[in-house]
Design a protein around this motif. Structure first.
Motif, PDB file in Angstrom:
ATOM      1  N   ALA A  26     -11.051   2.725  -0.256  1.00 49.04           N
ATOM      2  CA  ALA A  26     -10.877   1.300   0.056  1.00 49.04           C
ATOM      3  C   ALA A  26     -12.234   0.668   0.293  1.00 49.04           C
ATOM      4  CB  ALA A  26      -9.981   1.139   1.282  1.00 49.04           C
ATOM      5  N   MET A  65     -10.076  -6.593   0.898  1.00 46.39           N
ATOM      6  CA  MET A  65      -9.767  -5.164   0.699  1.00 46.39           C
ATOM      7  C   MET A  65      -9.298  -4.920  -0.731  1.00 46.39           C
ATOM      8  SD  MET A  65      -7.676  -2.280   2.740  1.00 46.39           S
ATOM      9  CE  MET A  65      -6.019  -2.830   2.651  1.00 46.39           C
ATOM     10  N   ALA A  82      -7.247   1.908   5.379  1.00 50.18           N
ATOM     11  CA  ALA A  82      -8.294   2.583   4.600  1.00 50.18           C
ATOM     12  C   ALA A  82      -8.353   4.068   4.986  1.00 50.18           C
ATOM     13  CB  ALA A  82      -9.652   1.921   4.847  1.00 50.18           C
ATOM     14  N   LEU A  88       0.824  -1.219   0.000  1.00 48.85           N
ATOM     15  CA  LEU A  88       0.000   0.000   0.000  1.00 48.85           C
ATOM     16  C   LEU A  88       0.854   1.263   0.000  1.00 48.85           C
ATOM     17  CD1 LEU A  88      -3.081  -0.743   2.236  1.00 48.85           C
ATOM     18  CD2 LEU A  88      -3.008  -0.402  -0.198  1.00 48.85           C
ATOM     19  N   ALA A 107      -8.093  -1.510  -2.628  1.00 49.21           N
ATOM     20  CA  ALA A 107      -7.766  -0.149  -2.196  1.00 49.21           C
ATOM     21  C   ALA A 107      -6.804   0.517  -3.163  1.00 49.21           C
ATOM     22  CB  ALA A 107      -7.118  -0.200  -0.803  1.00 49.21           C
TER      23      ALA A 107
END
Ligand code: AHM
Ligand code: MG
Length: 330
Positions: free
Chosen positions: A289, A310, A279, A245, A312
């Protein structure tokens, strides 16, 4: 060297602008201290007999590594002494840790002390994730489980520490996302990435494609179209959620972890310790997300260790997936 503000200077300044008491600065600095200690142990892991499995499973049934145990102990021991929290919840603990020492505090913290820990032994980036809420229970006594069953949109702060080619602490208190790099020489977190915003282009996708066959058809098709509908599409998957991420937030990209089975029941990632805080950060950086069915920040956890999918990253791509996925489920 000192041209960048330190974490304490920056957070104090932000808190003063928001009319705060300074308590949040202390909280973030405490998290930063544990992060530095974990980073230090990790850097010496190969020579201090702390690599490998611990020989037990955690509350979610995962194999626990020695460094998972060590990081968890460090968080619990250190934060328990600070009086900043009336309760803690850890991915590695079955129940909450209610704190008499913090009974007058307004806050609770949930954390994944070491995320991506199957990567530790191989020098691959791993992370720590944290989520802070205001308590719902009455002050004057330790916190309760209901303090942790709150939707992500009600977090007052969230963030992560990434132990990679450098160690970084990234957090948000709802006023943007800010990243600090650990200067190992002086042991200070220095502001290196103020106001992180996800770039517009979304060319990277991160998915464990070995699981494609277990996904529902809509998710399979969506990823195929993402790959083939963009000449610049490229795959980057580390298998450490924080690292995947973090990169996607700085470069633009899609993190893709739908349900792990055709019946859309089984999922890997944990709402309280992974999805909610990440998120929140993604949202503050301009992204989005979803589980496919719900905005992750709107979900009220059913229990401490609930697991969900998830998807995202860049908002327009994730929302497109959500629209298609929802329609196929209505
Ligand atoms: P952990 O908290 O036990 O380390 O598990 C979470 C990790 C994530 O960092 C990562 O994205 C995911 O598990 C990878 O799982 P898999 O190997 O099943 O793809
Ligand atoms: Mg984890």
């Amino acid at each position: 060297m000192l041209e960048h503000p330190t974490l304490s200077q920056f957070v104090l300044d932000q808190e003063a602008k928001a009319g705060g008491s300074g308590q949040f600065t202390d909280i973030l600095l405490d998290i930063g201290v544990v992060g530095k200690a974990i980073s230090y142990e990790m850097n010496r892991a190969g020579i201090s007999d702390i690599l490998g499995e611990a020989g037990v499973e955690n509350a979610s049934g995962d194999v626990v590594q020695k460094l998972d145990v060590r990081s968890n102990e460090m968080f619990i021991k250190y934060l328990s002494k600070t009086e900043h929290f009336c309760a803690l919840a850890s991915e590695e603990e079955e129940g909450i840790v209610a704190l008499e020492s913090g009974k007058n505090s307004d806050y609770v913290i949930a954390f994944d002390p070491l995320d991506g820990s199957s990567n530790i032994d191989y020098n691959v980036s791993v992370g720590t994730i944290f989520s802070i809420h205001k308590r719902l229970s009455k002050p004057g006594r330790p916190g309760t489980i209901k303090d942790f069953l709150q939707p992500g949109k009600d977090q007052v702060a969230a963030g992560y520490i990434i132990y990679g080619s450098s160690t970084m602490l990234v957090y948000s208190t709802g006023q943007g996302v800010h990243g600090f790099t650990l200067d190992q020489g002086i042991g200070e977190w220095m502001l290196s990435h103020p106001n992180i915003t996800i770039p517009k282009a979304c060319d990277i996708y991160s998915a464990n494609e070995a699981y494609t066959r277990t996904w529902d058809e809509v998710s399979q098709r969506f990823l195929e179209e993402f790959k083939h509908g963009n000449d610049k599409a490229t795959s980057r998957h580390i298998g450490s959620l924080v690292a995947d991420l973090h990169r996607n937030m700085l470069k633009g990209g899609l993190y893709f972890r739908p349900y792990d089975d055709h019946k859309k029941k089984s999922a890997k990632l944990r709402l309280n310790y992974e999805l909610k805080p990440l998120a929140y950060i993604i949202n503050q950086a301009g992204g989005y997300a979803t589980t496919g069915l719900d905005n992750i920040l709107e979900i009220i956890p059913e229990d401490l260790h609930q697991k969900l999918p998830m998807i995202a990253g860049n908002a327009y791509i994730v929302q497109e997936y959500e629209t298609i996925f929802k329609a196929s489920n209505s």
